[in-house]
Design a protein around this motif. Structure first.
Motif, mmCIF file in Angstrom:
data_model
loop_
_atom_site.group_PDB
_atom_site.id
_atom_site.type_symbol
_atom_site.label_atom_id
_atom_site.label_comp_id
_atom_site.label_asym_id
_atom_site.label_seq_id
_atom_site.Cartn_x
_atom_site.Cartn_y
_atom_site.Cartn_z
ATOM 1 N N GLY A 17 20.526 52.915 -11.666
ATOM 2 C CA GLY A 17 20.113 51.646 -12.242
ATOM 3 C C GLY A 17 21.209 50.602 -12.329
ATOM 4 N N GLN A 18 22.422 50.935 -11.857
ATOM 5 C CA GLN A 18 23.544 50.016 -11.959
ATOM 6 C C GLN A 18 23.962 49.491 -10.585
ATOM 7 O OE1 GLN A 18 24.733 49.114 -15.103
ATOM 8 N NE2 GLN A 18 22.918 50.288 -15.701
ATOM 9 N N GLU A 19 24.930 48.558 -10.576
ATOM 10 C CA GLU A 19 25.444 47.967 -9.345
ATOM 11 C C GLU A 19 26.948 47.803 -9.469
ATOM 12 O OE1 GLU A 19 25.155 43.754 -6.803
ATOM 13 O OE2 GLU A 19 23.542 44.321 -8.194
ATOM 14 N N ARG A 20 27.666 48.021 -8.378
ATOM 15 C CA ARG A 20 29.111 47.791 -8.319
ATOM 16 C C ARG A 20 29.424 46.949 -7.076
ATOM 17 N NH1 ARG A 20 28.720 49.091 -12.722
ATOM 18 N NH2 ARG A 20 29.791 50.717 -13.921
ATOM 19 N N THR A 21 30.523 46.184 -7.167
ATOM 20 C CA THR A 21 30.902 45.270 -6.100
ATOM 21 C C THR A 21 32.404 45.342 -5.847
ATOM 22 O OG1 THR A 21 29.139 43.751 -6.749
ATOM 23 C CG2 THR A 21 30.861 42.851 -5.341
ATOM 24 N N PHE A 22 32.802 45.262 -4.591
ATOM 25 C CA PHE A 22 34.213 45.073 -4.259
ATOM 26 C C PHE A 22 34.289 44.278 -2.960
ATOM 27 C CE2 PHE A 22 33.360 48.449 -1.358
ATOM 28 C CZ PHE A 22 34.417 48.546 -0.445
ATOM 29 N N THR A 23 35.471 43.774 -2.657
ATOM 30 C CA THR A 23 35.668 42.944 -1.472
ATOM 31 C C THR A 23 36.807 43.510 -0.635
ATOM 32 O OG1 THR A 23 34.903 40.993 -2.669
ATOM 33 C CG2 THR A 23 36.135 40.597 -0.653
ATOM 34 N N PHE A 24 36.635 43.481 0.695
ATOM 35 C CA PHE A 24 37.702 43.939 1.582
ATOM 36 C C PHE A 24 37.717 43.084 2.841
ATOM 37 C CE2 PHE A 24 33.996 46.263 3.111
ATOM 38 C CZ PHE A 24 34.162 46.336 4.487
ATOM 39 N N ARG A 25 38.848 43.090 3.527
ATOM 40 C CA ARG A 25 38.940 42.442 4.825
ATOM 41 C C ARG A 25 38.805 43.496 5.916
ATOM 42 N NH1 ARG A 25 40.749 36.844 4.602
ATOM 43 N NH2 ARG A 25 40.608 36.846 6.874
ATOM 44 N N ALA A 26 37.968 43.204 6.904
ATOM 45 C CA ALA A 26 37.758 44.111 8.034
ATOM 46 C C ALA A 26 38.904 43.890 9.028
ATOM 47 C CB ALA A 26 36.404 43.849 8.672
ATOM 48 N N LEU A 27 39.941 44.695 8.923
ATOM 49 C CA LEU A 27 41.164 44.463 9.689
ATOM 50 C C LEU A 27 41.136 45.053 11.082
ATOM 51 C CD1 LEU A 27 43.850 45.223 6.929
ATOM 52 C CD2 LEU A 27 42.873 43.010 7.566
ATOM 53 N N ASN A 28 40.526 46.228 11.236
ATOM 54 C CA ASN A 28 40.628 46.984 12.479
ATOM 55 C C ASN A 28 39.276 47.071 13.185
ATOM 56 O OD1 ASN A 28 42.598 48.343 10.312
ATOM 57 N ND2 ASN A 28 43.533 48.439 12.335
ATOM 58 N N PRO A 29 39.198 46.587 14.425
ATOM 59 C CA PRO A 29 37.934 46.723 15.148
ATOM 60 C C PRO A 29 37.642 48.181 15.478
ATOM 61 C CG PRO A 29 39.654 45.920 16.619
ATOM 62 C CD PRO A 29 40.247 45.946 15.236
#
Length: 354
Positions: free
Chosen positions: A150-162
């Protein structure tokens, strides 16, 4: 006896302790995306614009990315537990990302800033999280995304490696979550894009360990003991026996170029991926950028992936298998590609006699 078939009190207690530990050790993960200042790096491309990622269920793949710049991309994914067919007469309660096994296919571009939202459906029996192998950072996002039902979590990242990367649940016991179907693929397209093809498909191998023997009817529970012994009852493509055969076979036309994004969720076995009657023109081994040519069979480790490409020169039915062959014909690791077209001098079968 199933080690985890008893009361859920210990699992819930462990989940609570992990949630508390995550907040104490890592701070507030519910506040949304990281600040721009925190993401600043002179070597990273500037972010231009924003969009919501298109996610697809297997065997479909989101369309290629045509923009020539890095963007802020929001990904919304939900963990949900569903009871579905594993084999004829055999059901299983799968733990999933997006309601399917494997989970939804995610496609982003090299340099993108990805804002990842993970929800856990209120009906889930346990917490979940996600470890994306495309993430550069502790746990691949696992600690940041421990999420109760019933919950939600969020984070952010940069996609560095193809490359083509596996994602999976990493909540304890990790092996059980993966063995129940919690894995999928994320493609980080190189900034110059991939060469154009006519068809792209999403295929992922996984193993299932059931309390009942192979083929035993009814709703089957997970067997921790078999998983520890690495003795699966089923080894399948896309979550069930026969998921890619008959009416569900992949479709292509003669002369088309086909790209298969192939993953191996494991949790234990290495896949010897092969298409009977075809030779891969190109294989991006282990999902990276190095290319091998004219490959018959490619090894895909548990928690790994590969991109295979070939041209459908001849019409007919082409069989995808794990060439550890008993897994294909006796445990389910078999799928089909139906190619329609005209007879070709490349392959001339002898006419059937009357």
């Amino acid at each position: 006896m199933n080690r985890f078939a008893g009361p859920k009190a210990l699992v819930v207690l462990g989940a609570t302790l992990l949630l508390v530990a995550a907040v104490v050790a890592g701070g507030d993960y519910t506040s949304g995306r990281a600040t721009r200042a925190a993401m600043d790096d002179p070597e990273l491309p500037p972010i231009e614009g924003s969009e919501v990622a298109i996610l697809t269920s297997p065997p479909e793949v989101p369309p290629p990315i045509t923009r020539d710049y890095a963007a802020h991309v929001r990904v919304d994914l939900e963990t949900v537990e569903v009871t579905k067919r594993l084999a004829d007469g055999v059901d299983y309660t799968f733990w999933t990302f997006g309601g399917t096994v494997p989970g939804s296919f995610i496609r982003v571009r090299e340099g993108d800033e990805v804002e990842f939202h993970l929800k856990n459906h209120p009906t889930s029996s346990v917490p979940h999280n996600i470890d994306l192998h495309a993430v550069t950072g502790p746990g691949g996002g696992a600690k940041a995304t421990i999420v109760a039902p019933g919950q939600e979590r969020t984070f952010t990242f940069r996609a560095l490696n193809p490359g083509l990367y596996v994602y999976h649940c990493a909540f304890a016991p990790v092996g059980q979550h993966i063995a129940n179907g919690m894995y999928g693929l994320i493609l980080v397209e190189p900034k110059e894009g991939l060469p154009p093809v006519d068809r792209e498909f999403y295929v992922m191998q996984g193993e299932f360990y059931t309390v009942g023997a192979h083929g035993e009817k009814g709703l089957q529970a997970f067997s921790y003991e078999k998983a520890v012994r690495e003795q699966p009852d089923y080894v399948v493509f896309n979550g069930s026996v026969g998921s890619l055969v008959g009416e569900n076979a992949l479709k292509a036309e003669q002369g088309e170029r086909i790209r298969l994004f192939v993953g191996n969720g494991g949790p234990n076995l290495v896949s010897s991926f092969h298409v009977i009657g075809e030779i891969f023109d190109n294989v991006f081994a282990e999902g990276g950028t190095a290319v091998s040519n004219n490959v018959q069979t490619t090894l895909i480790p548990a928690g790994g992936a590969a991109i295979t490409e070939f041209r459908a020169d001849v019409p007919g039915t082409f069989i995808m298998v794990d060439h550890s062959i008993f897994r294909a014909f006796d445990k389910g690791a078999l799928g089909m590609i139906e190619v329609t077209g005209e007879a070709s001098p490349i392959f001339t079968p002898e006419p059937a006699s009357n």
